[in-house]
Enzyme design. Structure first.
Site, PDB file in Angstrom:
ATOM      1  N   LYS A 163       7.268 -46.175 -39.023  1.00 52.68           N
ATOM      2  CA  LYS A 163       8.086 -46.443 -37.842  1.00 52.68           C
ATOM      3  C   LYS A 163       7.616 -45.513 -36.726  1.00 52.68           C
ATOM      4  O   LYS A 163       7.647 -44.290 -36.866  1.00 52.68           O
ATOM      5  CB  LYS A 163       9.556 -46.191 -38.170  1.00 52.68           C
ATOM      6  CG  LYS A 163      10.468 -46.312 -36.959  1.00 52.68           C
ATOM      7  CD  LYS A 163      11.924 -46.172 -37.364  1.00 52.68           C
ATOM      8  CE  LYS A 163      12.822 -46.150 -36.150  1.00 52.68           C
ATOM      9  NZ  LYS A 163      14.229 -45.962 -36.509  1.00 52.68           N
ATOM     10  N   LYS A 216       7.012 -51.028 -37.930  1.00 53.79           N
ATOM     11  CA  LYS A 216       7.941 -51.239 -36.817  1.00 53.79           C
ATOM     12  C   LYS A 216       7.539 -50.387 -35.644  1.00 53.79           C
ATOM     13  O   LYS A 216       7.265 -49.207 -35.853  1.00 53.79           O
ATOM     14  CB  LYS A 216       9.326 -50.865 -37.316  1.00 53.79           C
ATOM     15  CG  LYS A 216      10.385 -50.803 -36.263  1.00 53.79           C
ATOM     16  CD  LYS A 216      11.625 -50.216 -36.858  1.00 53.79           C
ATOM     17  CE  LYS A 216      12.601 -50.019 -35.717  1.00 53.79           C
ATOM     18  NZ  LYS A 216      13.757 -49.315 -36.093  1.00 53.79           N
TER      19      LYS A 216
HETATM   20  C1  PBG Z   1      17.800 -46.131 -36.055  1.00 55.56           C
HETATM   21  C2  PBG Z   1      17.071 -47.364 -35.715  1.00 55.56           C
HETATM   22  C3  PBG Z   1      16.431 -47.692 -34.515  1.00 55.56           C
HETATM   23  C4  PBG Z   1      16.009 -49.000 -34.655  1.00 55.56           C
HETATM   24  C5  PBG Z   1      16.362 -49.411 -35.930  1.00 55.56           C
HETATM   25  N1  PBG Z   1      17.001 -48.385 -36.581  1.00 55.56           N
HETATM   26  C6  PBG Z   1      16.301 -46.986 -33.230  1.00 55.56           C
HETATM   27  C7  PBG Z   1      15.645 -45.683 -33.133  1.00 55.56           C
HETATM   28  O1  PBG Z   1      14.897 -45.243 -34.006  1.00 55.56           O
HETATM   29  O2  PBG Z   1      15.916 -45.046 -32.113  1.00 55.56           O
HETATM   30  C8  PBG Z   1      15.332 -49.791 -33.587  1.00 55.56           C
HETATM   31  C9  PBG Z   1      15.393 -51.249 -33.755  1.00 55.56           C
HETATM   32  C10 PBG Z   1      15.153 -52.042 -32.543  1.00 55.56           C
HETATM   33  O3  PBG Z   1      14.743 -51.532 -31.471  1.00 55.56           O
HETATM   34  O4  PBG Z   1      15.368 -53.251 -32.633  1.00 55.56           O
HETATM   35  N2  PBG Z   1      17.058 -45.092 -36.529  1.00 55.56           N
END
Ligand code: PBG
Length: 292
Positions: A163, A216
């Site tokens: 991520k 992601k």
């Molecule tokens: C929480 C999380 C995030 C997303 C999914 N889980 C945001 C972040 O890391 O700030 C983002 C998903 C999206 O943008 O659709 N940790």
């Protein structure tokens, strides 16, 4: 789906077209609609009434994710229910883990809390728990806690294993009220420039016992997705994130793109890169279009 406390609530989010805050009863109706269109499952995020320094409402068995999980399970028994395991919606500082006194994120102190969240979700009936916090070692901690709590076979771990610290999460943070109050997430999320580190992160999560991996965002990182797919025998999911979705929707709303063909093309590209599953806010629309 972004689940909130209360009843009969469906509230639009200005920066996130097509997505709404939903109370459990509305989320159930949406899950029923999705299932009838043929979506594979739902991924639940919760917005609690209460935030504190350690995110304690995240493991409240009566919290919005837990309540929605039980209700959707009852209404649509065959639908796969995945739950987001993270603290950022639940902490008053908005970080995905607890903080040291100096304001930096405390990786190891966060692990037992994430494990409590995962066990609470599994107890509510989640098929899949999906840790998105990006703390090192969380998959191992969660697997051990699930096994110990009797969920060795009932709950799988879909790790957000690669991520990135991405600018594409903006609408999500508006929706989840989870933007960090100070600093950013670069100490725990991946560097967009570093593909080799991204690969290593996914393989570490496999070694820790993840059942599925995930890359992601999806669209800007298809090269990474293809490399992760080639490096593992696990299913690899890809997450078309909020900013990718909003970009398509806003462009289409202004006449710059055709929503249907641009969305399906973006999903096709993710599939072509090797994704076994796609998390997308366009799921119900896409299922309908593909059925046409
Ligand atoms: C929480 C999380 C995030 C997303 C999914 N889980 C945001 C972040 O890391 O700030 C983002 C998903 C999206 O943008 O659709 N940790």
């Amino acid at each position: 789906m972004f689940v909130v406390p209360g009843e009969d609530r469906r509230e639009a989010i200005a920066t996130f077209p097509g997505v709404a805050h939903m109370s459990t009863d509305v989320a159930v109706a949406e899950a029923v609609r999705g299932a009838s269109r043929g979506i594979g499952g739902v991924l639940l995020f919760g917005l609690p009434d209460l935030k504190d320094a350690i995110g304690s409402s995240a493991w409240d068995d009566g919290g919005p994710v837990q309540a929605a999980t039980r209700a959707i399970r009852a209404a649509v028994p065959g639908l796969v229910i995945a739950t987001d395991v993270c603290l950022c919606q639940y902490t008053d500082h908005g970080h995905c883990g607890v903080l040291h006194d100096d304001g930096t994120v405390a990786n190891d102190e966060t692990l037992p809390l994430l494990a409590r969240v995962a066990v609470s979700h599994a107890r509510a009936g989640a098929d899949i728990v999906a840790p998105s916090d990006m703390m090192d070692g969380r998959v191992h901690a969660i697997r051990a806690a699930l096994d110990e709590a009797g969920h060795a076979e009932s709950a799988a771990i879909l790790s957000y294993s690669t991520k990135f610290a991405s600018a594409f999460y903006g609408p999500f943070r508006d929706a989840a009220h989870s933007a960090p109050q100070r600093g950013d997430r670069k100490t725990y999320q991946m560097d967009p420039a570093n593909a080799r580190e991204a690969l290593r992160e996914s393989l570490l999560d496999e070694a820790e016992g993840a059942d599925m991996l995930m890359v992601k965002p999806a669209g800007p990182y298809l090269d990474v997705l293809a490399r992760v797919v080639e490096s593992t025998d696990l299913p690899v999911a890809a997450y078309q994130v909020s900013g990718e979705h909003a970009a398509l929707r806003f462009a289409a709303a202004n006449g710059a793109l055709d929503l249907r063909s641009a969305t399906l093309e973006s999903l096709l590209a993710i599939r072509r890169a090797g994704a076994s599953a796609i998390m997308t806010y366009a799921a119900i629309d896409a299922a309908e279009w593909l059925d046409d």
